[in-house]
Design a protein around this motif. Structure first.
Motif, PDB file in Angstrom:
ATOM      1  N   LEU A  36       0.823  -1.208   0.000  1.00 42.17           N
ATOM      2  CA  LEU A  36       0.000   0.000   0.000  1.00 42.17           C
ATOM      3  C   LEU A  36       0.857   1.258   0.000  1.00 42.17           C
ATOM      4  O   LEU A  36       0.500   2.265  -0.627  1.00 42.17           O
ATOM      5  CB  LEU A  36      -0.941  -0.008   1.211  1.00 42.17           C
ATOM      6  N   TYR A  83      -5.352  -0.118  -4.884  1.00 45.08           N
ATOM      7  CA  TYR A  83      -5.480  -0.004  -3.426  1.00 45.08           C
ATOM      8  C   TYR A  83      -6.804  -0.624  -2.964  1.00 45.08           C
ATOM      9  O   TYR A  83      -6.846  -1.408  -2.008  1.00 45.08           O
ATOM     10  CB  TYR A  83      -5.410   1.477  -3.049  1.00 45.08           C
ATOM     11  N   LEU A 127      -7.314  -4.164  -0.721  1.00 48.71           N
ATOM     12  CA  LEU A 127      -8.036  -4.135   0.551  1.00 48.71           C
ATOM     13  C   LEU A 127      -9.259  -5.043   0.533  1.00 48.71           C
ATOM     14  O   LEU A 127      -9.718  -5.481   1.590  1.00 48.71           O
ATOM     15  CB  LEU A 127      -8.468  -2.700   0.878  1.00 48.71           C
ATOM     16  N   GLU A 173      -3.937  -1.469   6.244  1.00 46.09           N
ATOM     17  CA  GLU A 173      -3.864   0.001   6.183  1.00 46.09           C
ATOM     18  C   GLU A 173      -3.163   0.596   7.400  1.00 46.09           C
ATOM     19  O   GLU A 173      -2.668   1.723   7.316  1.00 46.09           O
ATOM     20  CB  GLU A 173      -5.269   0.596   6.089  1.00 46.09           C
ATOM     21  N   LEU A 185      -8.907   8.071  -0.009  1.00 50.65           N
ATOM     22  CA  LEU A 185      -8.969   7.433   1.305  1.00 50.65           C
ATOM     23  C   LEU A 185     -10.002   8.104   2.196  1.00 50.65           C
ATOM     24  O   LEU A 185     -10.664   7.431   3.008  1.00 50.65           O
ATOM     25  CB  LEU A 185      -7.586   7.470   1.961  1.00 50.65           C
TER      26      LEU A 185
END
Length: 509
Positions: free
Chosen positions: A6, A22, A26, A39, A65
């Motif tokens: 990440l 990303y 996840l 994260e 994010l």
């Protein structure tokens, strides 16, 4: 470095692709919300992917994010209330604050994050509710403290001189009192109270500054102008000068005027630090720092060489002359000081029309005037003008960064009872123990209508254009037919797209 996959995605130049990857990675993470989440794994510098995005100034990844962290409470027409997760953003419970990392980095792109939601709203809330009042009170308290120290210096214990003069140039009429003679009257006792306040203040300054130096590091603490680096040097030096003065007073050592004079100059110059609390004056303090530690430091090397060379020449020229008629160069230290004054055009060239001046003095002084006044001083003005132009283009960003740095500093040093945590606890909305910031977002309906109209016109144009290209490929063999078809295509495209766009306008109005 210890970067995870990440972290590497945050550093990628293709930001859109990095955001998609990303999200994909996840989606396979089994501990999305737990402490073992991918994260939340930091690298060797203690930076999680979220903090690394801020330090690198990756605004695209930061906004992506933040969109994952927000929760919509309700929406009514153009109004929308959103809860933003303050984990890793709020500096209240963070050892390595996200806000402090942004203002301490040298990348200008990182400071743009301070103008994004919810960082902008969080900083504004903290500064208006707690930061500004406390900072103004601290500024007022420091000014009163400096007034107290100045009065103690003005009324320092002196007595008339009783010893004989050793030189005709000796002009001293008062000398410093011994410790036993310094505190005899009621006025001396009042001065003693002020001196105790001054010494206690100096000790408090050192106690507050030294832990931050050890935590951040001397190079980063003193080197960042936004964090107030030069002012930290000034205030620490001031505190040391106060303690040196106290030791000299207790031991009845003569010459306390030296550290006392330095302390007065440094202490009052440090008042400029509090200008960062005002938007009009804050950027000018950074401008002064950059001029002093950038332009002026480079210029001083050139100035020192010029002054040293010409002062030596002036001293040699006047060695054979009577110092009573031309006393500006009677010894070498005085020659250096006089040349420095001539360099800054504080005084005119020494001249006595009752006696003859050496011929070489006129020649050397002519060269000195050309080099020092015409060339070097104008060079300094040009250098400072360039610095002013560069800082003026960043004044809004610099002031926001100063406000953030000041807010984080006050939040660390003030007790928790004087600085409550900002935001809303997630328990009130069933979101756990995390803290959130509520932001109301107003959507302009006219803007969205205009975007819909624009997209309607563009979409039909794009479809008709693609169909036209297919027709052109079929009729490629004849150039004339190709041009005629292209012309008819453009007319029909504009006519059809305009018809559809006006239909949408009539339907919505």
């Amino acid at each position: 470095i210890g970067n995870t996959v990440l972290h590497i995605l945050v550093l990628q130049p293709n930001k859109t692709f990095a955001c998609h990857m990303y999200s994909l990675i996840l989606s396979y993470d089994r501990n999305k919300e737990g402490p073992g989440s991918l994260e939340l794994i930091p690298n060797n510098e203690g930076l999680t992917p979220f903090k690394l995005a801020g330090v690198e100034g990756n605004t695209v990844m930061f906004q992506y994010l933040m969109q994952k962290r927000k929760h919509n409470l309700w929406s009514f027409g153009p109004l929308t209330t959103v809860l933003y997760d303050l984990t890793e953003i709020d500096s209240w419970a963070e050892d390595q604050s996200f806000l402090e990392l942004i203002v301490s980095t040298k990348k200008r792109e990182a400071r743009q994050i301070l103008d994004l939601t919810p960082v902008k709203e969080l900083v504004s809330l903290k500064w208006n509710m707690y930061g500004r009042p406390y900072f103004c009170f601290l500024a007022l308290f420091y000014i009163l403290y400096m007034v107290c120290f100045t009065m103690c210096c003005v009324y320092r214990p002196l007595k008339p001189r009783t010893s004989n003069k050793t030189s005709s140039r000796d002009n001293t009429i008062y000398v410093q009192k011994m410790l036993q003679e310094s505190y005899m009257t009621y006025e001396d006792e009042l001065r003693l109270v002020g001196e105790l306040i001054t010494v206690i203040g100096a000790v408090v300054i050192l106690v507050l500054e030294i832990p931050d130096i050890l935590r951040v590091g001397a190079a980063k603490y003193f080197g960042q102008t936004i964090l107030g680096g030069p002012f930290h040097i000034i205030v620490i030096t001031y505190a040391c000068m106060i303690l040196v003065t106290m030791v000299m007073r207790l031991t009845s050592t003569t010459g306390e005027v030296v550290p006392m004079s330095f302390a007065l100059v440094l202490g009052w110059c440090n008042v400029m630090y509090f200008a960062r609390g005002f938007q009009m004056l804050g950027p000018f303090t950074i401008m002064i720092q950059k001029m002093i530690f950038g332009d002026l430091m480079r210029f001083c090397w050139l100035m020192a060489v010029v002054i040293l060379g010409f002062a030596s020449a002036f001293y040699i020229i006047f060695q054979t002359e009577n110092p009573e008629n031309l006393g500006q160069f009677y010894n070498y230290p005085m020659s250096l000081f006089t040349t420095f004054e001539l360099f800054l055009t504080i005084i005119d060239g020494p001249a006595n029309y009752d006696v003859d001046l050496p011929f070489m003095y006129s020649v050397v002084y002519f060269a000195f005037a050309i080099i020092a006044t015409l060339l070097m001083l104008n060079l300094l003005i040009a250098m400072m003008g360039d610095t002013h132009w560069r800082v003026a283009h960043e004044r809004d960003e610099l002031w926001r960064a100063q406000v953030v740095a000041t807010t984080v500093m006050l939040e660390r040093k003030l007790p928790r009872c004087l600085w409550p945590r900002s935001g809303i606890c997630g328990r009130e909305y069933g979101l756990g123990d995390r803290w959130y910031l509520r932001v109301e977002d107003r959507v302009d309906p006219n803007k969205h209508k205009l975007m819909r109209y624009t997209e309607a016109f563009k979409a039909q144009d794009r479809d008709n254009y693609d169909k036209g290209l297919e027709k052109l490929e079929i009729n490629r063999d004849v150039l004339y037919k190709k041009e005629r078809s292209a012309l008819s295509l453009s007319r029909s495209t504009s006519r059809t797209s305009s018809h559809r766009g006006w239909e949408i306008l009539r339907r919505n109005t």
